[in-house]
Design an enzyme around this catalytic site. Structure first.
Site, PDB file in Angstrom:
ATOM      1  CE1 TYR A   1      -4.064  -2.023   0.448  1.00  0.00           C
ATOM      2  CE2 TYR A   1      -2.687  -3.273   1.966  1.00  0.00           C
ATOM      3  CZ  TYR A   1      -3.830  -3.154   1.211  1.00  0.00           C
ATOM      4  OH  TYR A   1      -4.746  -4.172   1.212  1.00  0.00           O
ATOM      5  CG  HIS A   2       4.668   1.421   0.168  1.00  0.00           C
ATOM      6  ND1 HIS A   2       4.571   0.366   1.041  1.00  0.00           N
ATOM      7  CD2 HIS A   2       5.749   1.152  -0.606  1.00  0.00           C
ATOM      8  CE1 HIS A   2       5.539  -0.488   0.814  1.00  0.00           C
ATOM      9  NE2 HIS A   2       6.274  -0.039  -0.181  1.00  0.00           N
ATOM     10  CB  ALA A   3       4.248   4.559  -4.937  1.00  0.00           C
TER      11      ALA A   3
END
Ligand code: T46
Length: 135
Positions: free
Chosen positions: A48-50
């Site tokens: 749930y991230h970049a």
């Protein structure tokens, strides 16, 4: 999407298999950090991230898992189950890892030291970041 499958050489003999990768050869950056993820329950989802600048190579050295990748144009789900196949992941790509088997070990080679400032953990912020990058 800035993803690239890297086929690693597998040297097989009667003792088993050996797979290798070298910096600036199979791995297109200098490795500054490694980490690995294991013992993830099948029902759990991580990621749930970049990343803003980080380049990574993912290698599933045991078991299987799935990763959903997304940039500003498309979504891709990749099923990892081959320790001789690595995946280069460029910056600006959202990821969610799930469907881990009990024996799954996900190794990540990273181009930078750990910095929380490099993470985009908010989905709307990620969308703005990739749209701005495109212009
Ligand atoms: C990624 C995916 C595939 C550190 O202190 N140093 C490190 O080098 C890393 C990677 C993490 N951490 C800390 C930060 C958090 O407090 O470890 C904790 C768990 O990290 P996170 O919640 O970011 O874990 P995942 O599985 O969601 O994401 C990880 C990586 O952080 C990320 O770079 O691309 O694996």
């Amino acid at each position: 999407m800035d993803l690239k499958v890297i086929h690693l050489e597998e040297i097989k003999d009667e003792r088993g298999s050996l797979v290798f990768a070298e910096t600036q050869k199979e791995i297109p950056f200098d490795i500054k950090r490694i980490y690995y993820i294991f013992g993830v329950e099948n029902s759990k989802r991580r990621g749930y991230h970049a990343h803003k600048k980080l380049e990574q190579v993912f290698i599933l050295i045991s078991g299987e898992c799935k990763i959903l990748f997304e940039d500003n144009k498309e979504k891709k789900i990749i099923h990892f189950n081959n320790p001789a196949e690595a995946l280069y992941v460029g910056p600006g790509i959202w990821r969610e890892m799930y469907g881990f088997s009990k024996d799954a070990v996900l190794l990540v080679l990273a181009s930078l030291h750990y910095s929380e400032d490099d993470y985009i953990r908010d989905y709307d912020e990620f969308k703005k970041f990739v749209d701005k990058k495109e212009k």
